[in-house]
Design a protein around this motif. Structure first.
Motif, short mmCIF file in Angstrom:
data_model
loop_
_atom_site.label_atom_id
_atom_site.label_comp_id
_atom_site.label_asym_id
_atom_site.label_seq_id
_atom_site.Cartn_x
_atom_site.Cartn_y
_atom_site.Cartn_z
N GLU A 15 0.93 4.29 -3.19
CA GLU A 15 0.45 5.56 -2.34
C GLU A 15 1.71 6.57 -2.89
O GLU A 15 1.75 7.36 -3.59
CB GLU A 15 0.36 5.11 -1.75
CG GLU A 15 0.01 6.67 -0.51
CD GLU A 15 -0.65 7.25 0.46
OE1 GLU A 15 0.51 7.23 1.43
OE2 GLU A 15 -1.97 6.55 0.69
N GLU A 53 0.99 -0.99 0.13
CA GLU A 53 -0.47 0.17 -0.34
C GLU A 53 0.75 0.93 0.05
O GLU A 53 0.52 1.97 -1.32
CB GLU A 53 -1.23 -0.06 1.33
CG GLU A 53 -1.56 -1.00 1.08
CD GLU A 53 -1.17 -1.96 1.83
OE1 GLU A 53 -1.16 -1.98 3.29
OE2 GLU A 53 -0.78 -3.03 1.90
N GLU A 105 -11.58 3.90 -5.61
CA GLU A 105 -11.17 4.49 -4.42
C GLU A 105 -12.16 5.38 -4.18
O GLU A 105 -12.75 6.14 -2.84
CB GLU A 105 -9.96 5.07 -3.90
CG GLU A 105 -9.45 2.90 -4.04
CD GLU A 105 -7.41 3.53 -3.90
OE1 GLU A 105 -7.03 4.92 -4.39
OE2 GLU A 105 -6.88 3.03 -4.04
N LEU A 106 -12.66 6.43 -5.14
CA LEU A 106 -13.29 7.57 -5.34
C LEU A 106 -14.57 7.89 -4.73
O LEU A 106 -15.20 8.66 -4.52
CB LEU A 106 -13.13 8.20 -6.36
CG LEU A 106 -11.71 8.99 -5.99
CD1 LEU A 106 -11.25 10.11 -8.59
CD2 LEU A 106 -11.20 10.28 -5.45
N GLU A 129 -2.21 9.46 -7.34
CA GLU A 129 -3.60 9.67 -7.47
C GLU A 129 -4.33 8.50 -6.87
O GLU A 129 -4.39 7.49 -6.49
CB GLU A 129 -3.77 10.06 -8.96
CG GLU A 129 -2.82 10.78 -9.41
CD GLU A 129 -3.39 11.52 -10.68
OE1 GLU A 129 -4.41 10.48 -11.43
OE2 GLU A 129 -2.99 11.91 -11.55
N ARG A 130 -5.49 8.63 -6.25
CA ARG A 130 -6.52 7.85 -6.07
C ARG A 130 -7.35 6.57 -7.17
O ARG A 130 -7.50 7.57 -8.39
CB ARG A 130 -7.32 8.11 -4.99
CG ARG A 130 -6.42 8.18 -3.67
CD ARG A 130 -8.01 8.44 -2.65
NE ARG A 130 -8.38 9.64 -2.95
CZ ARG A 130 -9.66 10.64 -2.37
NH1 ARG A 130 -9.96 9.78 -1.03
NH2 ARG A 130 -10.43 11.35 -2.65
N THR A 131 -7.41 5.97 -7.73
CA THR A 131 -8.58 5.10 -8.57
C THR A 131 -9.35 5.61 -8.51
O THR A 131 -10.34 6.06 -7.01
CB THR A 131 -7.80 3.82 -8.70
OG1 THR A 131 -9.18 3.73 -7.28
CG2 THR A 131 -7.44 3.23 -8.71
N SER A 160 -15.09 13.31 -7.35
CA SER A 160 -13.59 14.11 -7.02
C SER A 160 -13.46 16.30 -6.90
O SER A 160 -13.38 16.37 -8.42
CB SER A 160 -12.42 13.85 -7.03
OG SER A 160 -11.66 14.18 -5.95
#
Length: 153
Positions: free
Chosen positions: A16, A12, A26-27, A21-23, A110
C-alpha cells in the motif's frame, strides 16, 4: 505525554505504501449489481486515455445533471459510468436514456479514477466523451470496443 506513531509492518502495508493505487480486481469488489456492460482492464485504460485527451480539447460533459441535460438536447458521444456509485438511484436512469437515443455506454470500476482521468480531485460518477478530430482515432477505437460488448439483459 507524547503519541508514538505505530509503524506499519507486513506485506500489505508495504504494498500500500509503495503504490497507492488499487488493482482492477480490488476495484471490482465494490461494483453495483447494475454495472453491465463492464469494461475490461484494457478497455478501461483506453477510455481513461481518451478522456484525458478530450479534457485538453474541452470535449467532455461531467456529472449527472450536465450529462442528462446534453443527452436530452441530442448530443452524441460515449457515456462512461462509474460502477461503484452509491446510491444507485443517482444515475440508474442514464443507461435507459442512452438506449432510447442509441448512445453507447459502458461502466468502469472506479468513480475516483474516472474523476482523476478528467483532471479533477473529486470523484465523478458519469462522463460523456464527445468526438473531436484531435483524438478521433482513440475515440473510434473505444467506440468500436464499447459497441462490440454484449448489451445488458
Amino acid at each position: 505525554m507524547t503519541k508514538i506513531k505505530a509503524e506499519q509492518d507486513g506485506p500489505e502495508a508495504q504494498a500500500e505504501a509503495c503504490c497507492g493505487e488499487r488493482t482492477y480486481r480490488e476495484l471490482l469488489v465494490n461494483l453495483n449489481p447494475i454495472a453491465q456492460p463492464l469494461a475490461s482492464r484494457r478497455l478501461t485504460r483506453k477510455l481513461y486515455k481518451c478522456i484525458k485527451k478530450a479534457v485538453k480539447q474541452k470535449q467532455i460533459r461531467r456529472g449527472v445533471k450536465e450529462v442528462q441535460k446534453f443527452v436530452n438536447k441530442g448530443e452524441k458521444g460515449i457515456m462512461v459510468l462509474a460502477g461503484d456509485t452509491l446510491p444507485i438511484e443517482v444515475y440508474c436512469h442514464l443507461p435507459v436514456m442512452c438506449e432510447d437515443r442509441n448512445l453507447p455506454y459502458i461502466y468502469i470500476p472506479s468513480k475516483t479514477d474516472l474523476g482523476a482521468a478528467a483532471g479533477s480531485k473529486r470523484p465523478t460518477c458519469v462522463i460523456m466523451v464527445k468526438p473531436h478530430e484531435e483524438y478521433q482515432e482513440a475515440y473510434d477505437e473505444c467506440l468500436e470496443e464499447v459497441r462490440a460488448l454484449p448489451p445488458p439483459l
